[in-house]
Design an enzyme around this catalytic site. Structure first.
Site, PDB file in Angstrom:
ATOM      1  CE  LYS A  12     -31.451 -53.035 -97.576  1.00  0.00           C
ATOM      2  NZ  LYS A  12     -31.114 -54.250 -98.351  1.00  0.00           N
TER       3      LYS A  12
ATOM      4  NE  ARG B  42     -36.787 -54.722-102.380  1.00  0.00           N
ATOM      5  CZ  ARG B  42     -37.031 -54.187-101.170  1.00  0.00           C
ATOM      6  NH1 ARG B  42     -36.104 -53.419-100.583  1.00  0.00           N
ATOM      7  NH2 ARG B  42     -38.188 -54.409-100.564  1.00  0.00           N
TER       8      ARG B  42
HETATM    9  N1  HH2 Z   1     -33.888 -58.489-103.377  1.00  0.00           N
HETATM   10  C1  HH2 Z   1     -33.903 -57.744-102.256  1.00  0.00           C
HETATM   11  N2  HH2 Z   1     -35.011 -57.701-101.494  1.00  0.00           N
HETATM   12  C2  HH2 Z   1     -35.030 -56.958-100.349  1.00  0.00           C
HETATM   13  N3  HH2 Z   1     -36.137 -56.939 -99.576  1.00  0.00           N
HETATM   14  C3  HH2 Z   1     -36.160 -56.195 -98.424  1.00  0.00           C
HETATM   15  C4  HH2 Z   1     -35.047 -55.453 -98.064  1.00  0.00           C
HETATM   16  C5  HH2 Z   1     -35.101 -54.633 -96.822  1.00  0.00           C
HETATM   17  O1  HH2 Z   1     -35.553 -53.350 -97.136  1.00  0.00           O
HETATM   18  P1  HH2 Z   1     -37.089 -52.899 -96.927  1.00  0.00           P
HETATM   19  O2  HH2 Z   1     -37.982 -53.733 -97.764  1.00  0.00           O
HETATM   20  O3  HH2 Z   1     -37.193 -51.450 -97.130  1.00  0.00           O
HETATM   21  O4  HH2 Z   1     -37.338 -53.186 -95.382  1.00  0.00           O
HETATM   22  P2  HH2 Z   1     -38.229 -54.277 -94.663  1.00  0.00           P
HETATM   23  O5  HH2 Z   1     -37.612 -55.601 -94.980  1.00  0.00           O
HETATM   24  O6  HH2 Z   1     -38.149 -53.879 -93.231  1.00  0.00           O
HETATM   25  O7  HH2 Z   1     -39.622 -54.168 -95.236  1.00  0.00           O
HETATM   26  N4  HH2 Z   1     -33.907 -55.440 -98.809  1.00  0.00           N
HETATM   27  C6  HH2 Z   1     -33.884 -56.206 -99.962  1.00  0.00           C
HETATM   28  C7  HH2 Z   1     -32.708 -56.261-100.805  1.00  0.00           C
HETATM   29  O8  HH2 Z   1     -31.654 -55.647-100.526  1.00  0.00           O
HETATM   30  N5  HH2 Z   1     -32.767 -57.039-101.924  1.00  0.00           N
END
Ligand code: HH2
Length: 286
Positions: free
Chosen positions: A220, A260
């Site tokens: 992030k 995560r």
């Molecule tokens: N529980 C939880 N779920 C999450 N899901 C997505 C993202 C965002 O990251 P990422 O999945 O890599 O990106 P994108 O939402 O663009 O797929 N961050 C979180 C988080 O911090 N906590």
């Protein structure tokens, strides 16, 4: 269902598997179900305790896929990984996707909206018997940074803790047993870098709600100052790896339930060091 636990008293490693075309860090890489399944299996081989399958990007400005498209993206992968015996969570804000994914074998529903994006979510989770991750959230991606202000006394830590307490109450009122609920401060969701660092420093206050915490800091933007110089050029690999290990150690020592992460191998290696350090200290203490 009881919540899965990490190894040797360390945080659980939740490997991120984004089956989206537009996720902020790896969008499009795992859009093909076969590639996604192979990556999910690689995450497990690298040491993931849970694989978190998401079919909708939450990055600022991401367009929501239609329900049918989100289902098409996640269900084959959830089903195949669950058939392998992998503990799978589904990262979704939609009750229908959550219910179908649990039906296909997912053991956890990871809802970044904490039940606010879909009124049917909490009853669906209650009926499914799955565990539930409720993350702190204020609005969909296209507007969420408009809500990045926390002016109440105690600032972002107090406001996020209060909001997560309300989501926990709402989940229990909908029939989700408290022991099946994990809370998540939602780093990067309607938060500035300063808010994220304050939340990391104040995790004990969030943990005072009495539920395990999942933390998602992986890749992030707020980590930028740790991983790159003032001009944006990446710091030397050694420094970046040390920063990753330091953040994993900080969270492990804070006693979080789960991390995560996209980089499972590096996280597993960092946790191994933290585990050995703790064992040495315990040994020395006699
Ligand atoms: N529980 C939880 N779920 C999450 N899901 C997505 C993202 C965002 O990251 P990422 O999945 O890599 O990106 P994108 O939402 O663009 O797929 N961050 C979180 C988080 O911090 N906590």
């Amino acid at each position: 269902m009881t919540l899965p636990a990490g190894r040797d008293g360390l945080p659980l490693v939740v490997g991120v598997l984004n089956v989206t075309p537009d996720s902020f860090s790896d969008g499009g890489r795992w859009s093909d179900p076969e590639a996604a399944l192979a990556h999910g299996r690689a995450l497990v081989a690298d040491g993931a305790d849970v694989v978190d399958v998401g079919g909708e990007s939450t990055r600022p400005g991401a367009e929501r896929p239609p329900l049918a498209e989100e289902l098409r993206r996640v269900l084959p992968v959830v089903e195949a990984l669950a058939a392998d015996g992998v503990v799978v969570s589904v990262d979704t804000m939609r009750a229908e996707v959550a219910a179908a994914a649990v039906e296909a074998g997912a053991a956890l529903v990871n809802d970044v909206s904490g039940g606010l994006a879909d009124a049917d979510m909490l009853p669906a989770v209650a009926a499914s018997g799955a565990a539930y991750v409720a993350m702190h959230w204020r609005a969909h991606s296209d507007r969420m940074q408009d809500f990045a202000s926390y002016d109440a006394p105690g600032g972002v830590v107090a406001e996020v803790s209060a909001a997560l307490g309300e989501r926990l109450e709402a989940a229990v009122a909908a029939g989700v047993p408290a022991e099946r609920v994990v809370l998540d401060p939602g780093l990067g969701f309607a938060k500035t870098a300063e808010h994220n660092w304050a939340l990391l420093a104040g995790l004990d206050d969030v943990a005072a709600l009495g539920r395990p915490l999942l933390v998602g800091a992986s890749r992030k933007a707020f980590l930028g100052r740790l991983l790159a110089g003032a001009d944006g050029t990446p710091r030397p690999v050694g420094e970046r790896e040390a920063a990753h290990t330091a953040l994993v150690a900080l969270l492990a020592l804070r006693g979080v339930w789960g991390l995560r992460v996209h980089d499972v191998r590096a996280t597993r290696d960092a946790l191994a060091v933290v585990g050995r350090l703790a064992a040495e200290q315990t040994g020395a203490a006699g």
